[in-house]
Enzyme design. Structure first.
Site, PDB file in Angstrom:
ATOM      1  N   ASN A   1       0.833  -1.211   0.000  1.00  0.00           N
ATOM      2  CA  ASN A   1       0.000   0.000   0.000  1.00  0.00           C
ATOM      3  C   ASN A   1       0.865   1.258   0.000  1.00  0.00           C
ATOM      4  O   ASN A   1       0.408   2.332   0.380  1.00  0.00           O
ATOM      5  CB  ASN A   1      -0.910   0.022   1.230  1.00  0.00           C
TER       6      ASN A   1
ATOM      7  N   HIS B   1     -13.455  -1.658   7.083  1.00  0.00           N
ATOM      8  CA  HIS B   1     -12.284  -2.419   7.538  1.00  0.00           C
ATOM      9  C   HIS B   1     -12.511  -3.186   8.838  1.00  0.00           C
ATOM     10  O   HIS B   1     -13.286  -2.756   9.695  1.00  0.00           O
ATOM     11  CB  HIS B   1     -11.147  -1.407   7.733  1.00  0.00           C
TER      12      HIS B   1
ATOM     13  N   GLU C   1     -15.599   4.251   4.357  1.00  0.00           N
ATOM     14  CA  GLU C   1     -14.219   4.419   3.892  1.00  0.00           C
ATOM     15  C   GLU C   1     -14.247   5.273   2.639  1.00  0.00           C
ATOM     16  O   GLU C   1     -15.213   5.223   1.879  1.00  0.00           O
ATOM     17  CB  GLU C   1     -13.605   3.046   3.548  1.00  0.00           C
TER      18      GLU C   1
ATOM     19  N   SER D   1     -10.905  -0.901   0.783  1.00  0.00           N
ATOM     20  CA  SER D   1      -9.568  -1.486   0.698  1.00  0.00           C
ATOM     21  C   SER D   1      -9.493  -2.749  -0.142  1.00  0.00           C
ATOM     22  O   SER D   1      -8.442  -3.049  -0.683  1.00  0.00           O
ATOM     23  CB  SER D   1      -9.028  -1.749   2.104  1.00  0.00           C
TER      24      SER D   1
ATOM     25  N   ASP E   1     -12.989   6.960   7.100  1.00  0.00           N
ATOM     26  CA  ASP E   1     -11.665   6.316   7.158  1.00  0.00           C
ATOM     27  C   ASP E   1     -11.089   6.419   5.748  1.00  0.00           C
ATOM     28  O   ASP E   1     -11.543   5.744   4.830  1.00  0.00           O
ATOM     29  CB  ASP E   1     -11.833   4.855   7.597  1.00  0.00           C
TER      30      ASP E   1
ATOM     31  N   HIS F   1      -6.893   4.684   2.309  1.00  0.00           N
ATOM     32  CA  HIS F   1      -6.383   4.475   0.948  1.00  0.00           C
ATOM     33  C   HIS F   1      -6.591   5.686   0.045  1.00  0.00           C
ATOM     34  O   HIS F   1      -6.283   5.639  -1.139  1.00  0.00           O
ATOM     35  CB  HIS F   1      -7.026   3.240   0.322  1.00  0.00           C
TER      36      HIS F   1
ATOM     37  N   LYS G   1       0.416   4.161   4.733  1.00  0.00           N
ATOM     38  CA  LYS G   1       0.194   3.728   3.347  1.00  0.00           C
ATOM     39  C   LYS G   1       0.875   4.720   2.399  1.00  0.00           C
ATOM     40  O   LYS G   1       2.083   4.651   2.238  1.00  0.00           O
ATOM     41  CB  LYS G   1      -1.288   3.518   3.127  1.00  0.00           C
TER      42      LYS G   1
HETATM   43  C1  LIG Z   1      -4.833  -0.376   6.672  1.00  0.00           C
HETATM   44  C2  LIG Z   1      -6.141   0.108   7.114  1.00  0.00           C
HETATM   45  C3  LIG Z   1      -6.365   0.452   8.439  1.00  0.00           C
HETATM   46  C4  LIG Z   1      -5.349   0.169   9.514  1.00  0.00           C
HETATM   47  O1  LIG Z   1      -4.255   1.004   9.422  1.00  0.00           O
HETATM   48  P1  LIG Z   1      -2.831   0.531  10.024  1.00  0.00           P
HETATM   49  O2  LIG Z   1      -2.089   1.796  10.180  1.00  0.00           O
HETATM   50  O3  LIG Z   1      -2.238  -0.369   8.992  1.00  0.00           O
HETATM   51  O4  LIG Z   1      -3.103  -0.165  11.297  1.00  0.00           O
HETATM   52  C5  LIG Z   1      -7.580   1.014   8.779  1.00  0.00           C
HETATM   53  N1  LIG Z   1      -8.536   1.213   7.852  1.00  0.00           N
HETATM   54  C6  LIG Z   1      -8.373   0.841   6.571  1.00  0.00           C
HETATM   55  C7  LIG Z   1      -9.456   1.078   5.605  1.00  0.00           C
HETATM   56  C8  LIG Z   1      -7.166   0.276   6.164  1.00  0.00           C
HETATM   57  O5  LIG Z   1      -7.009  -0.121   4.913  1.00  0.00           O
END
Ligand SMILES: *Cc1c(COP(=O)(O)O)cnc(C)c1O
Length: 391
Positions: free
Chosen positions: A51, A137, A176, A180, A205, A208, A240
Site C-alpha cells: 500500500n 475495515h 471508507e 480497501s 476512514d 487508501h 500507506k
Molecule cells: C490499513 C487500514 C487500516 C489500519 O491502518 P494501520 O495503520 O495499517 O493499522 C484502517 N482502515 C483501513 C481502511 C485500512 O485499509
C-alpha cells in the site's frame, strides 16, 4: 485430559480447519526493498502487493527525514502521549494535519487499527447508534461487535442507508473513502446529504485515499469536490501513501479532547517515536506539494495503463470497476487463487492473494496495487503474465 492438552488439541483442530479451507496464512520475509521491487529468498520481485502507493517507503528523502528526526529527538518516546510522550514534533504534525483536513484538532495513533478501535468505542460510550457500510475495515467491524446494537447498510447502498437513518436519526455513520479490498469509492456526496438530513455525524476512514486522491492529495473528499467541513471526523493512516507508520483522527476540538481523555488505545500505549512524527511532517509537505502532484499524475497514468491492457488482452477474469490504485481481479475459489498466485510469483511478480474471511466467500482475488514507483514496462510485463497464466 489436562486443560493445557485440550487447548493444544483445540488449536491443532482450528489450524486444520483453516488449512482444509485453503486459507492458511504463512509469512513471507522481505530482505530488501526499493520503491517497486522486493527481495526475498535471494530473488527480486516486482511488488504489486503493498500500500506504499507513492513509493515513498524506501525513498531516500524519507530516510533522510528519519535520520534528521533521530538527530533531533533521539529514539523512543518512552511514555504515553498523556504522560511525557507528546513532543514538539507530534504537536507540529498535528497542526499540519489540521491545516490539510480543515479541522480544529488532531490526535495521533500508533496504528490505524488502534485509531478505529478508539472511534468505535467512543461511539459505544456515547450511546450513539452506529451505522456502518458493510465493507468497512476489520478494525471497525471488530470493535462494533461489542456494541449492544449497531446497524450496517449494504455496501454503498444509499437507499438502504437512508431507510436505517429514518429509524435511527442522530447516528454515527462510518465509511471508507476508498474501499480497501474493492478499490471503489464511497458515495460521499450522498452521505453528506444524508448525515445533514438525519442530524448525524459522518466518520470517514480515508486510509487508501489520503495522499493518493485529490489535487493536493488530501483524499477522497477533495477528489470528489466535497469540502473537508462536510466530513465531521476524518481518519487517515500514515502507513500507506505516507510510507511510514501511524494514523490520525481530525475533528472538532471537543471530539478530539474526548478521545484524548477516554481512548484506551491512546492512553495506554507508548507514543510513536518523535523521529517518525518529524519524518511525517517532511513527507506530508512533499505529498501535498508539487512533487506529490507529479507522483499522483504518474500513478493515475499507470492505473489507466493497467486497466487498458487488461481489457485489450481480454484476460479471462473479472476486474472490478475501480479507478484507484487498488485493482482487484476476482478468481473465485481459494485453491484456484493460490494456484494462479503461485504461478505469478514464479514469474517474478508479487500480487496480494486475498481470501475469505477478508473478502466474501467465493470472491477470492488478486489484489493488485499499482504505485507511482511502477513504470510502463512493469505494467506491460504484469498484464502479459496475467494473460499467459489466466488465459
Ligand atoms: C490499513 C487500514 C487500516 C489500519 O491502518 P494501520 O495503520 O495499517 O493499522 C484502517 N482502515 C483501513 C481502511 C485500512 O485499509
Amino acid at each position: 485430559m489436562s486443560d493445557s492438552l485440550s487447548i493444544s488439541t483445540s488449536i491443532r483442530e482450528k489450524l486444520q480447519k483453516i488449512r482444509d479451507a485453503g486459507a492458511f496464512r504463512e509469512l513471507l520475509t522481505v530482505d530488501e526493498r526499493t520503491g517497486s521491487r522486493i527481495k526475498m529468498g535471494g530473488r527480486w520481485y516486482v511488488n504489486f502487493a503493498g500500500n506504499d502507493y507513492l513509493g515513498l517507503a524506501a525513498a531516500p528523502e524519507t530516510a533522510r527525514a528519519l535520520n534528521e528526526g533521530i538527530r533531533l529527538y533521539g529514539a523512543g518516546t518512552g511514555a504515553s502521549a498523556v504522560v511525557t510522550g507528546h513532543t514538539r514534533a507530534h504537536s507540529e504534525l498535528e497542526e499540519l494535519l489540521c491545516d490539510i483536513t480543515g479541522k480544529e484538532a488532531v490526535i495521533l495513533f500508533n496504528t490505524g487499527f488502534a485509531a478505529n478501535q478508539t472511534l468505535i468505542k467512543a461511539g459505544i460510550n456515547l450511546k450513539a447508534n452506529l451505522l456502518l457500510d458493510r465493507l468497512v475495515h476489520a478494525s471497525m467491524q471488530d470493535a462494533v461487535f461489542s456494541a449492544p446494537e449497531f446497524q450496517r447498510f449494504r455496501h454503498n447502498d444509499m437507499v438502504h442507508a437512508e431507510k436505517i437513518l429514518e429509524k435511527h436519526p442522530g447516528s454515527l455513520i462510518f465509511t471508507e473513502g476508498v474501499f480497501s479490498m474493492d478499490g471503489d469509492l464511497s458515495d460521499l456526496k450522498k452521505l453528506t446529504e444524508l448525515k445533514k438530513r438525519y442530524n448525524s455525524y459522518l466518520i470517514l476512514d480515508d486510509a487508501h485515499g489520503f495522499g493518493v486522491l485529490g489535487e493536493r492529495g488530501c483524499g477522497t473528499a477533495e477528489h470528489l469536490g466535497i469540502s473537508g467541513t462536510e466530513i465531521d471526523v476524518f481518519m487517515g493512516t500514515l502507513s500507506k501513501a505516507c510510507g511510514l507508520s501511524g494514523a490520525f483522527i481530525a475533528a472538532d476540538r471537543d471530539f478530539i479532547d474526548y478521545l484524548i481523555n477516554t481512548g484506551r488505545e491512546y492512553i495506554y500505549s507508548t507514543a510513536a517515536p518523535a523521529f517518525i512524527a518529524h519524518a511525517l511532517i517532511k513527507t506530508i509537505k512533499y505529498i501535498t506539494g508539487n512533487e506529490g502532484r507529479e507522483l499522483r499524475h504518474h500513478l493515475h497514468a499507470m492505473t489507466e495503463l493497467f486497466r487498458k491492457r487488461f481489457s485489450e488482452l481480454d484476460i479471462n477474469a473479472s476486474l472490478l470497476n475501480s479507478e484507484t490504485s487498488i485493482q482487484p481481479v476476482i478468481i473465485g475459489a481459494n485453491e484456484e487463487l493460490m494456484s494462479v498466485s503461485g504461478k505469478i510469483t514464479d514469474k517474478g511478480f508479487l500480487c496480494g492473494a486475498i481470501r475469505p474471511p477478508t473478502v466474501p466467500q467465493g470472491t477470492a482475488r488478486l489484489r493488485i496495487t499499482v504505485t507511482a514507483a511502477h513504470n510502463d514496462t512493469d505494467i506491460i510485463n504484469l498484464t502479459d503474465t496475467l494473460k499467459d497464466i489466466i488465459g
